[in-house]
Design a protein around this motif. Structure first.
Motif, short mmCIF file in Angstrom:
data_model
loop_
_atom_site.label_atom_id
_atom_site.label_comp_id
_atom_site.label_asym_id
_atom_site.label_seq_id
_atom_site.Cartn_x
_atom_site.Cartn_y
_atom_site.Cartn_z
N PHE A 21 0.83 -1.20 0.00
CA PHE A 21 0.00 0.00 0.00
C PHE A 21 0.87 1.25 0.00
N MET A 44 -1.68 -0.43 -5.16
CA MET A 44 -2.43 -0.10 -3.94
C MET A 44 -3.66 -0.97 -3.80
N GLU A 45 -4.40 -1.10 -4.92
CA GLU A 45 -5.63 -1.88 -4.85
C GLU A 45 -5.32 -3.35 -4.57
N ILE A 48 -4.86 -4.01 -0.95
CA ILE A 48 -6.12 -4.14 -0.20
C ILE A 48 -6.73 -5.53 -0.42
N MET A 51 -5.04 -7.93 1.73
CA MET A 51 -5.46 -7.79 3.12
C MET A 51 -6.78 -8.52 3.35
N PHE A 52 -7.73 -8.33 2.43
CA PHE A 52 -9.03 -8.99 2.58
C PHE A 52 -8.89 -10.50 2.55
N SER B 181 -10.87 5.60 -3.08
CA SER B 181 -11.65 4.38 -2.88
C SER B 181 -10.78 3.25 -2.35
N ALA B 182 -9.45 3.30 -2.65
CA ALA B 182 -8.57 2.30 -2.04
C ALA B 182 -8.59 2.48 -0.51
N PHE B 183 -8.57 3.74 -0.07
CA PHE B 183 -8.63 3.99 1.37
C PHE B 183 -9.97 3.53 1.94
N LEU B 185 -11.94 1.18 0.79
CA LEU B 185 -11.99 -0.28 0.83
C LEU B 185 -11.13 -0.80 1.97
N GLY B 186 -9.98 -0.16 2.21
CA GLY B 186 -9.15 -0.54 3.34
C GLY B 186 -9.90 -0.38 4.65
N ILE B 188 -13.14 -0.42 5.07
CA ILE B 188 -14.18 -1.45 5.13
C ILE B 188 -13.55 -2.78 5.54
#
Lengths: 127, 498
Positions: A21, A44-45, A48, A51-52, B181-183, B185-186, B188
């Motif tokens: 990130f 970055m995406e 995430i 992480m999920f 939106s990355a933030f 989603l993080g 969430i």
């Protein structure tokens, strides 16, 4: 300090997610090349998503399906992975749209360097 | 048939615009048909929202819960229709309809071709459907997906004009919006891992039980959500994309972007803060103070930036940054009056800013001049456009009898109630600065020297749209009545006062 490192190592998916990130955010802010900015966004995406998916994974857990009447004591949570499929679709569409915009910018300015584009635009406005 | 439509009304409110958006491309060249269809659907949509609001106003107490596909929460996805959602649906539909009427017959000269013009309608409906979903959904991940749909349509709306500056603004917007939106989603992700739920109600209960075990994780989740929605809603200093994007979009697009799109993200943030974290946690983590502070900074900075702009659309865009500050300030006041004021101000700013952008846009397209100093004497040549601009400006400044006043009054009462005198002073100072950057435009337009070139007011549909919006500014200011009632109920619902 040692405990902190141990924690970071045990929770390695999260450590990697945080690192990715930060790397992605740094690329977006620092690199003038539009393609590199887009790559940064994608990194970055992905962090995430990691992480999920890492959050849903349980070490030693089985696939969440009952097979041949045998049941396991631990199952992996499939929900985050399913959510991230949607997340990937979203990120792909953003990427496609951004590439189209970069193409348009390249056609009108002849470069993909954001600093040069800003410079050319300011010169055009000054005239 | 009728009963099945009314009982599934919330779903229809989301699906109808989305459905139409996807069939328009099949007959994109027949622009007249597209325009007629879009305006009639927007009208039906408005009637649906009014009906929903009337149901909510009639029944007091618990919000209506609608389970999608009949699966109960937490396994299924819920729509929650409370006063807040009904209120916001009214705002969305009430602003989209005049904008759709304004675009009729006016877009081709601004965007180039008929196909481009029908693409505008596709994006308008997509944005509307996504925002309706944001207002009604009660699910965290749904919110994320709808936020993404909304922000991609916003970027596409900016880039619809084939101009290098528009593409550049759209790219900047896209990169920053995706960063946001990355933030989100993080955030969430953190909420999901802390609580194990994606349903807002369940997540709220779980969050309030376990937050003491890992306060740092809750703090990180809050920060992520704050930064994410801060970027998307253009909270100063994260507003850098807004002036370029809003001033380079075609007229109706900048009206819808500045008037509505930004508010959608604020609504989502409101839901995250009050429905997921809850007022108690906000106080624990001092989020209320941070929000009030950020709001105050945004009001002053946005107004000062607006003062220094000579380009009309850019001045209006920076003024949006300042008004976003009011909304964040109201979000942080955390009392009934402050939140009522914030919600009412949100609605009135949506109407006022669309009116300002539409009238400014019609002046710019008629004269071809973008600078304020070139607009001398325009008030005599375009009486309706400039008249609406004047009414909307007075509304934004907050003169009594105009809609901005009611919102600002309640915000003032709220800040006195929470004992924050500084916030009250900033609210008034913001009004003064707003007068300082809007009144000179009116002075130049009415009392400047009239030049010779022949310009006149736009055609009938544009006039109708402008007059509807001006009327809405006056009606909301003189008889706020049931809209204010709905806003105050929504505030009570958010603060969980029964």
């Amino acid at each position: 300090m040692k405990i902190l490192f141990e924690k970071l190592l045990i929770n390695y998916p999260y450590t990697i997610a945080v690192l990715l990130f930060s790397i992605g955010a740094l690329i977006v802010v620092n690199k003038p090349n539009l393609f590199k900015k887009l790559i940064g966004i994608n990194i970055m995406e992905s962090s995430i998503f990691i992480m999920f998916v890492g959050g849903g994974y349980i070490r030693g857990g089985a696939v969440p399906a009952i097979e041949g009447g045998k049941s396991h004591s631990l199952y992996i949570n499939p929900l985050p992975s399913a959510l991230m499929l949607t997340g990937i679709v979203v990120s792909v569409s953003v990427t496609a749209f951004a590439l189209a915009l970069i193409f348009r910018l390249y056609k009108s300015y002849g470069t993909v360097d954001s600093n040069k584009i800003v410079k050319m635009r300011n010169e055009a406005m000054g005239e | 048939m009728i009963s099945s439509i009314t009982s599934n009304l919330p779903v229809f409110l989301i699906i109808i615009p989305l459905f139409l958006a996807f069939i328009i491309p099949t007959f994109a060249r027949r622009l007249k048909l597209v325009e007629g269809l879009v305006i009639s659907i927007e009208f039906i949509w408005l009637l649906g929202a009014v009906y929903l609001a009337s149901i909510i106003l009639k029944q007091s107490g618990q919000p209506i819960i609608y389970s999608m596909g009949g699966w109960q929460a937490p396994w299924g996805i819920e729509l929650k229709i409370g006063s807040l959602s009904a209120f916001f649906m009214l705002v969305i539909t009430g602003v989209s309809l005049p904008v759709a009427i304004f675009s009729k017959g006016n877009l081709v000269q601004e965007v180039g071709s008929k196909e481009r013009a029908s693409r505008f309608y596709v994006l308008l409906l997509l944005l509307g459907g996504a925002m309706a979903g944001m207002a009604l959904t009660n699910d965290l991940f749904n919110t994320y997906v709808l936020v993404e749909v909304a922000s991609i349509s916003c970027c596409a709306l900016v880039s619809i004009r084939k101009h290098p500056r528009a593409s550049e603004a759209a790219f900047k917007y896209l990169i920053l919006a995706t960063l946001g939106s990355a933030f989100i989603l993080g955030g969430i992700g953190y909420i999901f891992m802390l609580t194990g739920y994606l349903n807002m109600g369940f997540a709220n209960i779980a969050m309030n039980q376990i937050w003491q075990n890992s306060p740092n994780a809750v703090w990180i989740a809050m920060t992520f959500v704050f930064i994410g929605f801060g970027v998307k809603a253009a909270l100063f200093p994260l507003h850098v994309w807004l002036p370029d994007a809003h001033s380079n979009a075609p007229t109706p697009a900048s009206a819808i972007l500045s008037g509505l799109a930004v508010k959608g993200y604020i609504l989502c943030y409101l839901k995250f803060m009050y429905d997921v974290f809850g007022p108690n946690l906000m106080m624990q983590f001092n989020m209320d103070k941070i929000l009030v502070l950020a709001g105050m900074i945004a009001i002053i900075a946005g107004s000062l930036f607006a003062l220094s702009q000579d380009e009309l659309k850019r001045r209006l865009a920076y003024s949006t940054v300042a008004q976003i500050g009011y909304l964040f300030l109201g979000l942080g006041l955390m009392n009934q009056k402050g939140l009522t004021g914030m919600l009412f101000y949100l609605a009135s700013h949506a109407v006022i800013k669309s009116a300002l952008f539409l009238s400014a846009g019609s002046i710019i397209t008629a004269t071809g001049k973008k600078k304020i100093s070139d607009l001398a004497g325009i008030g005599k040549k375009m009486p309706i456009s400039m008249g609406v601009f004047t009414i909307a400006s007075l509304g934004l400044i907050g003169i009594p009898l105009f809609s901005g006043f009611v919102g600002k009054w309640y915000l003032l009462l709220g800040s006195f109630e929470s004992g924050n005198t500084l916030a009250a002073i900033i609210i008034i100072l913001g009004s003064v600065l707003c007068a300082a950057y809007l009144l000179p435009i009116i002075r130049i337009a009415y009392f400047g020297e009239v030049s010779d070139d022949k310009v006149k007011d736009p055609a009938l549909p544009q006039k109708i749209a402008l007059l509807i919006l001006a009327l809405a500014v006056l009606v909301l200011g003189i008889i706020p009545g049931s809209v204010l009632e709905l806003a105050s109920r929504a505030a009570a619902e958010l603060l969980m006062i029964q």
